[in-house]
Design an enzyme around this catalytic site. Sequence first.
Site, PDB file in Angstrom:
ATOM      1  N   HIS A   1      38.816  30.543  46.780  1.00 45.06           N
ATOM      2  CA  HIS A   1      39.539  31.536  46.135  1.00 45.06           C
ATOM      3  C   HIS A   1      40.916  30.886  45.547  1.00 45.06           C
ATOM      4  O   HIS A   1      41.905  30.862  46.149  1.00 45.06           O
ATOM      5  CB  HIS A   1      39.978  32.657  47.016  1.00 45.06           C
ATOM      6  CG  HIS A   1      38.785  33.885  47.204  1.00 45.06           C
ATOM      7  ND1 HIS A   1      38.639  34.806  46.268  1.00 45.06           N
ATOM      8  CD2 HIS A   1      37.692  33.380  47.943  1.00 45.06           C
ATOM      9  CE1 HIS A   1      37.575  35.396  46.833  1.00 45.06           C
ATOM     10  NE2 HIS A   1      36.955  34.713  47.735  1.00 45.06           N
TER      11      HIS A   1
ATOM     12  N   GLU B   1      42.904  31.720  43.522  1.00 49.82           N
ATOM     13  CA  GLU B   1      43.958  32.831  43.311  1.00 49.82           C
ATOM     14  C   GLU B   1      44.949  33.090  44.277  1.00 49.82           C
ATOM     15  O   GLU B   1      45.890  33.694  44.364  1.00 49.82           O
ATOM     16  CB  GLU B   1      43.218  33.911  42.603  1.00 49.82           C
ATOM     17  CG  GLU B   1      42.707  35.081  43.482  1.00 49.82           C
ATOM     18  CD  GLU B   1      41.366  34.339  43.738  1.00 49.82           C
ATOM     19  OE1 GLU B   1      40.972  33.319  43.667  1.00 49.82           O
ATOM     20  OE2 GLU B   1      40.834  35.328  44.640  1.00 49.82           O
TER      21      GLU B   1
ATOM     22  N   CYS C   1      33.934  32.915  43.842  1.00 52.92           N
ATOM     23  CA  CYS C   1      33.165  33.618  45.052  1.00 52.92           C
ATOM     24  C   CYS C   1      31.903  34.688  44.410  1.00 52.92           C
ATOM     25  O   CYS C   1      31.048  33.880  43.893  1.00 52.92           O
ATOM     26  CB  CYS C   1      34.168  34.298  45.861  1.00 52.92           C
ATOM     27  SG  CYS C   1      33.677  34.672  47.445  1.00 52.92           S
TER      28      CYS C   1
HETATM   29  N1  GLN Z   1      29.457  37.213  49.470  1.00 56.50           N
HETATM   30  C1  GLN Z   1      30.244  38.245  48.364  1.00 56.50           C
HETATM   31  C2  GLN Z   1      29.088  38.684  47.555  1.00 56.50           C
HETATM   32  O1  GLN Z   1      28.115  37.986  47.338  1.00 56.50           O
HETATM   33  C3  GLN Z   1      31.333  37.412  47.910  1.00 56.50           C
HETATM   34  C4  GLN Z   1      32.441  37.380  48.770  1.00 56.50           C
HETATM   35  C5  GLN Z   1      33.768  37.214  47.935  1.00 56.50           C
HETATM   36  O2  GLN Z   1      33.732  37.406  46.813  1.00 56.50           O
HETATM   37  N2  GLN Z   1      34.922  37.032  48.640  1.00 56.50           N
HETATM   38  O3  GLN Z   1      29.524  39.632  46.707  1.00 56.50           O
END
Ligand code: GLN
Length: 193
Positions: A174, A176, A82
């Site tokens: 995610h 995790e 992410c």
């Molecule tokens: N969109 C977020 C960012 O760019 C990431 C979101 C997340 O890690 N769940 O920081």
Amino acid sequence: MYKIGVIALQGDVSEHVDAMRRALGDKGIVVEVRKAGEIPECDGLVIPGGESTTISTQLEKGGMVGELKDFVSRGKPILATCAGLVLVSSTIEGDSRVKPLGLMDTTVDRNAFGSQKASFEADLAVEGFETPYRAVFIRAPVISDLGRAVQVLARVEDKIVAARQGNVLCLAFHPELTEDRRFHQMFMSELEA
Ligand code: GLN
């Protein structure tokens, strides 16, 4: 025994520590990495989800950017999820607050799914997996462009949400937060390579 570090500056650190501990079993230990000097002592690293702007600033302040680049060039594996996927990229569309680390030849769109679709789950067909992978997305970024060294592993609609370049594996979702450990196993196979 492998030593896996989870970058613990901000984000869902404890979830990653727990998931990696379960995946590793008696093969290794998991530590939280907060300052310069700790990265080179690890055999593998996780960059968690969270706020990429915050993590980016903290990495810079902590003098850890060079260590991360060095870690990858030594062939050590990184699992970036992410916000981590945003950080390892080489270009971020329309956003100058996050300084990409350039660990993968990718361009990232941080808001590809828009605010209406902030969180969702999807069954992904993943390259190399025999059955679908149920993925949890939270304000997920996507890879909007990539170089030839990058292998696409999964898409949602036509958006790239999982990819690898050598020893760097990045996921827009995610792993995790669910019990399916196949991406952890993919990361661990790089440890043994
Ligand atoms: N969109 C977020 C960012 O760019 C990431 C979101 C997340 O890690 N769940 O920081």
